[in-house]
Design an enzyme around this catalytic site. Structure first.
Site, short mmCIF file in Angstrom:
data_model
loop_
_atom_site.label_atom_id
_atom_site.label_comp_id
_atom_site.label_asym_id
_atom_site.label_seq_id
_atom_site.Cartn_x
_atom_site.Cartn_y
_atom_site.Cartn_z
N ASP A 298 0.86 -1.16 0.00
CA ASP A 298 0.00 0.00 0.00
C ASP A 298 0.92 1.23 0.00
O ASP A 298 2.12 1.11 0.20
CB ASP A 298 -0.89 -0.05 1.26
CG ASP A 298 -1.74 1.19 1.42
OD1 ASP A 298 -2.41 1.59 0.45
OD2 ASP A 298 -1.71 1.76 2.53
N ASP B 106 -1.44 -0.70 6.31
CA ASP B 106 -1.57 -0.01 7.59
C ASP B 106 -3.01 0.18 8.03
O ASP B 106 -3.26 0.70 9.12
CB ASP B 106 -0.91 1.38 7.51
CG ASP B 106 -1.73 2.35 6.68
OD1 ASP B 106 -2.11 1.99 5.54
OD2 ASP B 106 -2.01 3.46 7.17
N ASP C 159 -0.15 5.17 1.16
CA ASP C 159 -0.36 6.12 2.26
C ASP C 159 -0.37 5.40 3.60
O ASP C 159 -1.14 4.46 3.81
CB ASP C 159 -1.67 6.88 2.06
CG ASP C 159 -1.61 7.83 0.87
OD1 ASP C 159 -0.69 8.65 0.83
OD2 ASP C 159 -2.48 7.73 -0.01
#
Length: 224
Positions: A13, A163, A15
């Site tokens: 991922d 995250d 961000d």
């Protein structure tokens, strides 16, 4: 202490995982909330890991032109990368990876992904699966399955770094071995290996597989 695993490819991922863009993301969604008289905390709570269009649809007042609003938000994001930085150790880990062995799977659009990675001083991989490349966003596994397919590897032989809850669910649904980056404590993070950042991480390529060492301990239970 650390753990070592082997994989055919690493899927990231963006961000919150490779790039800390928190300040820019919050500025954009606060502008959106102010335009529509919304609670910015409520908007931000649901925005992480989700495509912009889906967040707009979830929060915009009835009658809002969601396509126009999404385009406005994307333009705001692209124009504002101030404060965007790489997570510690991310640049060093990515520099050690062969180009055909890693991919970016992000809920951001491609142009925004390119801008944020550049602002953070990080390289782009050969394979990027961005918001416009999938019909269904995270937690659907479509993006991670597409990335594995474009790299020519079995998704079950990948390590997925995420995250956020939606992304972790997507990575697991695709069959990847998920690693939590940062403090997220939702259900999909339970019993998963976790790293704060990439300091101490290392990766080497044997030709047949990647050998990845992470600065974390393997949990006592790691459900599939």
């Amino acid at each position: 202490m650390g753990i070592t695993v082997t994989a055919q490819a690493l899927l990231f991922d963006m961000d919150g995982t490779l790039v800390d863009s928190t300040a820019a993301v919050e500025r954009t969604w606060r502008r959106f909330a102010a335009r529509h008289g919304l609670d910015p905390a409520a908007v931000l709570a649901g925005a992480h890991g989700q495509r912009t269009a889906e967040t707009v649809a979830a929060h915009a007042p009835p009658g809002t032109d969601t396509a126009a609003e999404t385009a406005w938000l994307v333009a705001q994001d692209i124009a504002d990368t101030s404060g965007t930085v790489a997570l510690p150790g991310a640049a060093e880990l990515l520099a050690a990876l062969p180009r055909g062995r890693w991919a970016l799977v992000t809920s951001a659009g491609r142009e925004l992904a390119e801008r944020r990675m550049a602002a953070a001083g990080l390289p782009l991989p050969d394979v990027i699966v961005a918001a416009e490349d999938v019909r269904r966003g995270k937690p659907d596994p479509e993006g991670y399955l597409a990335a594995a397919g474009r790299l020519g590897v079995d998704p079950r032989a990948t390590v997925v770094f995420e995250d956020a809850e939606l992304g972790l669910r997507a990575g697991r649904a695709a069959g990847g071995w998920t690693v939590v980056v940062g403090p997220h404590g939702g259900g999909a993070a339970r019993c998963r290996p976790r790293i704060t950042d990439y300091r101490g991480a290392a990766c080497s390529d044997s030709g047949d597989a990647l050998r990845l060492t992470l600065p974390t301990r393997l949990p006592s239970m790691v459900p599939a």
